[in-house]
Design an enzyme around this catalytic site. Structure first.
Site, mmCIF file in Angstrom:
data_model
loop_
_atom_site.group_PDB
_atom_site.id
_atom_site.type_symbol
_atom_site.label_atom_id
_atom_site.label_comp_id
_atom_site.label_asym_id
_atom_site.label_seq_id
_atom_site.Cartn_x
_atom_site.Cartn_y
_atom_site.Cartn_z
ATOM 1 N N LYS A 1 1.021 -1.311 -0.011
ATOM 2 C CA LYS A 1 -0.122 0.154 0.017
ATOM 3 C C LYS A 1 1.000 1.233 0.025
ATOM 4 O O LYS A 1 2.134 1.061 0.239
ATOM 5 C CB LYS A 1 -0.857 -0.064 1.326
ATOM 6 N N ARG B 1 -11.065 -0.834 14.187
ATOM 7 C CA ARG B 1 -10.750 -0.046 12.837
ATOM 8 C C ARG B 1 -11.901 -0.751 11.945
ATOM 9 O O ARG B 1 -12.958 -0.097 11.774
ATOM 10 C CB ARG B 1 -9.330 -0.077 12.725
ATOM 11 N N TYR C 1 12.846 32.154 6.226
ATOM 12 C CA TYR C 1 11.492 32.551 6.327
ATOM 13 C C TYR C 1 11.592 32.864 7.722
ATOM 14 O O TYR C 1 11.963 32.383 8.685
ATOM 15 C CB TYR C 1 10.499 31.616 6.197
ATOM 16 N N MET D 1 9.368 24.871 1.349
ATOM 17 C CA MET D 1 8.826 24.178 0.511
ATOM 18 C C MET D 1 9.533 23.181 -0.256
ATOM 19 O O MET D 1 9.460 21.876 -0.404
ATOM 20 C CB MET D 1 7.617 24.889 -0.284
#
Ligand SMILES: *Cc1c(COP(=O)(O)O)cnc(C)c1O
Length: 506
Positions: A176, A273, A401, A450
């Site tokens: 997954k 779950r 920043y 970023m």
């Protein structure tokens, strides 16, 4: 520059939907055989092309070239692009479709090079032939941050987990979330080649992608929502069934299509779950017994704290509850479904509960979920980037920043091409993590941006363009997880898709 590791096969994405396997070492028939096997193991695309340069040290005999031709045919190669006078001189020995070029420059200037598409291309030659120019011109250009995956380490880890199991115990590998960020198709191809019994994904879309890429192994889908049974059927995916409502809705779709529903029943034994509670079992058994169009492929449960020694009692209760429920279901069936309980942590700590199959996830990626497996696993994943720029920052200036980084005294700062959008968490700001540059530790300074990060390289030997190791053997994913106040699973699955995956075998 990202420096090549010696003696290895690399799989990369190329232009026009091609895959490239790069191998410019061991230029002899044995090395070629190994590279062709690697090609067939990955098998990304059905059309296979080999770009090959002259064999410098080969005896220039017709026998050698006819053996070469036989090898190419035996390994299913569709086309040979041959570079150099020796190959051309022996052209009579080739029955495989072949195109000849005098040298690399001739190939680079040809339309053949621009016309490669939808094929798997092996580039193999002696170092003197500068075939890396061909590889460079075919490789997909992009972001300089890459995640390297060592396929040998993956197999080493698979075999370590298998060594804890009985030989007859089946292995389902959980792929997954892009196989924990490593790359779902490539990892699945590798696992299929090594004959794992089952794959499993979280969502139908992930399963569809694997089928579209040619994966044939059985695939269990853990969270198939109720509206996609036709996609399951069409792509031969087997749903995890967790409620009676879901079972009935799937069953009616399969009945409509006149197909048998291959169901994997999950029992809730304490994870809370997905899954059937003990009190749901009677009506579940009723439904199964009355509908021969349901075939129970497996019955399983998921442990909530398999890796936690302090929760051993709870784990045992989960297992007892599971076995009880599975026994009840078995009574209603004329066949015996596969049973499975254990994830990676469970395999290491509780192999007495291995039942018929286990579900291996994070352990494949070398993460030590338990001190018991420490030092037994190999690390497959290395996140690398480069130094974009270096500057001197004067005492009293700030970096990045919100002016979070402060130069107390004059310092040298490198900007590296990785940021939180790549999965390098903002948590790692202000010295909470280090990267390795030329074997030296460089701590982050200021906030992670970023797409970029600034690191302190005062007093270190660093140049623009140098390779940076963000994680790998040092620091490890587990160390980063600790610094980021999270778990290794989250670090791995956060690596963005724009980070190119490069697979290699040593
Ligand atoms: C993710 C998952 C696994 C694999 O767990 P690991 O801890 O990564 O080995 C196994 N079973 C289920 C149901 C899962 O969701």
């Amino acid at each position: 520059m990202i420096s090549p590791v010696k003696m290895r096969l690399e799989l990369k994405k190329g232009i026009n939907n091609t895959y490239l396997i790069d191998d410019t070492y061991n230029h002899d028939l044995a090395g070629l055989t190994r590279a062709l096997d690697f090609m067939n193991q990955q098998n990304q695309l059905t059309k296979k092309t080999v770009i090959l340069s002259d064999f410098i040290r080969s005896k220039n005999s017709s026998q050698f070239y006819s053996a070469l031709n036989d090898l190419l045919i035996k390994k299913g190669v569709d086309k040979l692009v041959a570079i150099g006078p020796e190959l051309f001189t022996n052209k009579a020995q080739f029955s495989v479709s072949t195109e000849f070029f005098d040298d690399v420059e001739a190939l680079l200037g040809s339309k053949t090079l621009r016309q490669f598409k939808n094929e798997l291309i092996l580039i193999k030659g002696a170092p003197d032939f500068t075939l890396e120019k061909v590889s460079k011109s075919l490789v997909e250009k992009g972001h300089k941050t890459i995640l390297e995956i060592n396929l040998d380490a993956i197999i080493h880890n698979l075999n370590f987990y298998k060594s804890l199991l009985k030989p007859e115990t089946q292995v389902m590998v959980v792929v997954k979330a892009l196989a924990y960020g490593a790359g779902s198709t490539e990892i699945s191809k590798l696992l299929e080649y090594h004959k794992v019994d089952y794959l499993s994904v979280a969502y139908v879309d992930e399963g569809i992608l694997l089928r579209q890429d040619g994966i044939k192994a059985p695939i269990m889908v853990m969270n198939a929502s109720q509206d996609e049974p036709f996609n399951l059927m069409r792509y031969d995916l087997e749903p995890e069934i967790y409620s009676l409502e879901q079972l009935k809705s799937f069953l009616s779709a399969y009945q409509l299509a006149n197909k048998v529903l291959p169901a994997h029943l999950i029992l809730n034994t304490g994870m809370n779950r997905l899954g059937f509670n003990e009190s749901d079992l009677d009506s579940l058994i009723d439904t199964i017994a009355n509908n021969p169009q349901i075939h129970i492929k497996s019955i399983f449960t998921h442990l909530a704290a398999s890796d936690d020694q302090t929760q051993e009692g709870f784990t045992r209760e989960q297992v007892a509850l599971f076995r009880n429920g599975a026994d009840k279901i078995d009574v209603a069936l004329s066949y015996k479904p596969i049973r499975h309980i254990l994830n990676s942590g469970g395999i290491v700590r509780h192999n007495e509960f291995q039942e018929d199959m286990v579900r291996l996830g994070i352990g494949l990626h070398g993460i030590e979920v338990s001190a018991l497996s420490a030092d037994k696993l190999k690390n497959p994943a290395t996140l690398k980037t480069i130094v974009s720029q270096i500057r001197t920052v004067k005492a009293g200036e700030t970096i990045g920043y919100a002016r979070k980084g402060k130069a107390e005294k004059e310092m040298t700062v490198a900007t590296i091409a990785v940021g939180y959008a790549d999965g390098y968490l903002r948590y790692f700001s202000n010295g909470n993590a280090y990267v390795m540059i030329n074997g030296q530790k460089a701590k982050t300074i200021g906030s992670i941006c970023m797409d970029m990060t600034m690191v302190d390289i005062t007093g270190l030997e660093v140049h623009a363009g140098d390779e940076v190791v963000v994680f790998g053997t040092n620091p490890t994913v587990s160390q980063l997880a600790e610094w980021g106040n999270t778990i290794p699973y989250e670090i791995l699955t956060n690596i963005n898709n724009r980070v190119k995956r490069v697979f290699y075998s040593e």
